[in-house]
Scaffold this motif. Structure first.
Motif, PDB file in Angstrom:
ATOM      1  N   ILE A 179       8.111  -4.319   8.626  1.00  0.00           N
ATOM      2  CA  ILE A 179       7.005  -4.718   7.748  1.00  0.00           C
ATOM      3  C   ILE A 179       6.773  -3.660   6.666  1.00  0.00           C
ATOM      4  O   ILE A 179       6.708  -3.982   5.474  1.00  0.00           O
ATOM      5  N   ASN A 199       1.602  -4.086  -0.841  1.00  0.00           N
ATOM      6  CA  ASN A 199       0.463  -3.516  -0.105  1.00  0.00           C
ATOM      7  C   ASN A 199       0.514  -3.780   1.397  1.00  0.00           C
ATOM      8  O   ASN A 199       0.001  -2.979   2.174  1.00  0.00           O
ATOM      9  N   ALA A 200       1.129  -4.894   1.811  1.00  0.00           N
ATOM     10  CA  ALA A 200       1.088  -5.271   3.234  1.00  0.00           C
ATOM     11  C   ALA A 200       1.642  -4.155   4.104  1.00  0.00           C
ATOM     12  O   ALA A 200       2.621  -3.493   3.752  1.00  0.00           O
ATOM     13  N   GLY A 215      -0.104  -8.867   1.333  1.00  0.00           N
ATOM     14  CA  GLY A 215      -1.160  -8.446   2.262  1.00  0.00           C
ATOM     15  C   GLY A 215      -2.539  -8.542   1.641  1.00  0.00           C
ATOM     16  O   GLY A 215      -3.385  -7.681   1.868  1.00  0.00           O
ATOM     17  N   ARG A 268      -7.014  -9.422   3.349  1.00  0.00           N
ATOM     18  CA  ARG A 268      -8.147  -8.592   3.800  1.00  0.00           C
ATOM     19  C   ARG A 268      -7.887  -7.142   3.388  1.00  0.00           C
ATOM     20  O   ARG A 268      -6.835  -6.822   2.823  1.00  0.00           O
ATOM     21  N   GLY A 269      -8.830  -6.277   3.695  1.00  0.00           N
ATOM     22  CA  GLY A 269      -8.646  -4.839   3.482  1.00  0.00           C
ATOM     23  C   GLY A 269      -8.399  -4.499   2.021  1.00  0.00           C
ATOM     24  O   GLY A 269      -8.953  -5.112   1.105  1.00  0.00           O
ATOM     25  N   MET A 270      -7.547  -3.494   1.806  1.00  0.00           N
ATOM     26  CA  MET A 270      -7.300  -3.027   0.437  1.00  0.00           C
ATOM     27  C   MET A 270      -6.678  -4.107  -0.432  1.00  0.00           C
ATOM     28  O   MET A 270      -6.975  -4.201  -1.626  1.00  0.00           O
ATOM     29  N   SER A 316       2.112   3.504   0.028  1.00  0.00           N
ATOM     30  CA  SER A 316       2.596   4.347   1.113  1.00  0.00           C
ATOM     31  C   SER A 316       1.360   4.845   1.856  1.00  0.00           C
ATOM     32  O   SER A 316       0.475   4.061   2.225  1.00  0.00           O
ATOM     33  N   SER A 317       1.223   6.144   2.035  1.00  0.00           N
ATOM     34  CA  SER A 317       0.096   6.730   2.781  1.00  0.00           C
ATOM     35  C   SER A 317       0.254   8.235   2.683  1.00  0.00           C
ATOM     36  O   SER A 317       1.350   8.724   2.366  1.00  0.00           O
ATOM     37  N   LYS A 365       6.461   5.029   6.073  1.00  0.00           N
ATOM     38  CA  LYS A 365       5.766   5.332   4.822  1.00  0.00           C
ATOM     39  C   LYS A 365       6.522   6.386   4.009  1.00  0.00           C
ATOM     40  O   LYS A 365       6.475   6.391   2.777  1.00  0.00           O
ATOM     41  N   THR A 404       8.600  -9.738   5.746  1.00  0.00           N
ATOM     42  CA  THR A 404       9.919  -9.499   6.341  1.00  0.00           C
ATOM     43  C   THR A 404      10.886 -10.649   6.063  1.00  0.00           C
ATOM     44  O   THR A 404      12.040 -10.604   6.489  1.00  0.00           O
ATOM     45  N   SER A 419      -8.118   0.328  10.356  1.00  0.00           N
ATOM     46  CA  SER A 419      -8.536   1.575  11.011  1.00  0.00           C
ATOM     47  C   SER A 419      -9.855   1.443  11.764  1.00  0.00           C
ATOM     48  O   SER A 419     -10.347   2.414  12.331  1.00  0.00           O
ATOM     49  N   LEU A 469       3.026 -15.620   2.946  1.00  0.00           N
ATOM     50  CA  LEU A 469       4.109 -14.647   2.713  1.00  0.00           C
ATOM     51  C   LEU A 469       4.223 -13.726   3.914  1.00  0.00           C
ATOM     52  O   LEU A 469       3.302 -12.953   4.208  1.00  0.00           O
ATOM     53  N   THR A 521     -10.992  -0.082   6.301  1.00  0.00           N
ATOM     54  CA  THR A 521     -10.428  -1.438   6.324  1.00  0.00           C
ATOM     55  C   THR A 521     -10.275  -1.856   7.785  1.00  0.00           C
ATOM     56  O   THR A 521     -10.350  -1.014   8.681  1.00  0.00           O
ATOM     57  N   PRO A 522     -10.008  -3.142   8.021  1.00  0.00           N
ATOM     58  CA  PRO A 522      -9.831  -3.591   9.409  1.00  0.00           C
ATOM     59  C   PRO A 522      -8.752  -2.793  10.158  1.00  0.00           C
ATOM     60  O   PRO A 522      -8.849  -2.603  11.366  1.00  0.00           O
ATOM     61  N   LEU A 582      -1.982 -14.083   7.286  1.00  0.00           N
ATOM     62  CA  LEU A 582      -3.289 -14.585   7.755  1.00  0.00           C
ATOM     63  C   LEU A 582      -3.763 -15.669   6.778  1.00  0.00           C
ATOM     64  O   LEU A 582      -4.563 -15.418   5.876  1.00  0.00           O
TER      65      LEU A 582
END
Ligand SMILES: NC(=O)c1ccc[n+]([C@@H]2O[C@H](COP(=O)([O-])OP(=O)(O)OC[C@H]3O[C@@H](n4cnc5c(N)ncnc54)[C@H](O)[C@@H]3O)[C@@H](O)[C@H]2O)c1
Length: 258
Positions: free
Chosen positions: A120, A90-91, A13, A16-18, A148-149, A167, A65, A201, A62, A198-199, A39
């Motif tokens: 995912i 990270n994805a 992942g 973009r983002g993190m 995770s989160s 998560k 899944t 949120s 990549l 990030t995109p 992407l």
């Protein structure tokens, strides 16, 4: 001397983002970085930008899944750089993002929603770990960092139960990995970000009322920049964390301390 000088790091992942932030930070700190995403245009753009800075990075398609995609990208890392030292899973996706306040009621959640998020966010981490373990073993040990989160620790934040479940699975899967592979010198830790810019949120925070509600729950009163998470990921992947395994690093502005 960089904090991960010469290490070969694989990041999912990373377009973009993190993930993209981590690609840049690891490269600045001396790592050689292989990263993947679905992407492809954005991923190739990140690759071009990083190479223009003189960084040794390689992008490849990549889908986390796909077991075959994971086998190919791990093989790419070993063929290009000779070994693999670290994996950053990270994805991820959130089905609550874009839904205004992000609430998706239990009865409005389809089986497809559930399966997509679990595939995912959870199965993707399993498949990445499964593909990377033999390579990390061949390297004589290594580090796995799973994103995770805080939604993997408490139910209050994500307002999306498949996301919470996916998560939470990452959190415990990480501990199983840490215990099962400690004797081989392979460490595994989870990172638990709170609200990050990030995109993923953006649409949720685009609504000023929702943004104010969410930020009222953050003791530090703001969302974090992705670099504030990337530094934690860098630490766990590096030798600075050589005695850290099975741990949870919360980077959330104080959200779940309340
Ligand atoms: N943004 C936040 O507030 C927040 C908070 C806690 C945890 N997280 C987690 O952090 C991680 C990064 O999220 P982000 O905020 O940077 O989101 P993002 O949407 O900006 O980035 C996620 C990346 O993952 C990629 N991706 C999605 N499905 C994929 C697949 N099947 N195969 C490969 N790549 C895929 C996307 O294309 C994207 O590049 C995710 O696991 C997310 O759940 C985010």
């Amino acid at each position: 001397m960089g904090r991960v000088d010469g290490k070969v790091v694989l990041i999912s992942g990373g377009a973009r983002g993190m993930g993209a932030e981590e690609v840049g930070l690891f490269a600045r700190e001396g790592a050689r970085v292989v990263f993947g995403d679905i992407l492809d245009d954005l991923g190739q753009q990140v690759e071009t930008e990083q190479r223009a800075l003189g960084h040794d990075v390689a992008y490849a398609h990549l889908d986390v899944t796909s077991e075959a995609d994971w086998q190919s990208i791990v093989a790419l890392a070993e063929e290009r750089y000779g070994l693999l030292d670290a994996l950053v899973n990270n994805a991820g996706i959130s089905i609550s993002a874009g839904g205004g306040a992000g609430n998706i009621a239990m009865e409005d959640t389809s089986v497809d929603d559930w399966d997509r998020v679990m595939d995912i966010n959870s199965k993707g981490v399993f498949l990445g770990t499964k593909a990377a373990i033999p390579a990390l073993r061949r390297a004589g040990g290594g580090s796995i960092v799973n994103i995770s989160s805080i939604a993997g620790m408490t139910g209050a934040w994500s307002r999306s139960h498949p996301y919470n479940a996916s998560k939470g699975a990452v959190r415990l899967f990480t501990k199983a990995t840490a215990i099962q592979h400690a004797a081989e010198g392979i460490r595994a830790n989870s990172v638990h970000p709170g609200p990050i810019m990030t995109p993923m949120s953006e649409s949720t925070y685009a609504d000023p009322e929702v943004a104010a509600q969410r930020l009222a729950l953050v003791p530090l009163g703001r969302r974090a920049h992705p670099i504030e998470v990337a530094y934690g990921v860098l630490y766990l992947a590096s030798d600075e964390a050589s005695f850290v395994t099975g741990a949870e690093l919360v980077i959330d502005g104080g959200c779940i301390a309340q």
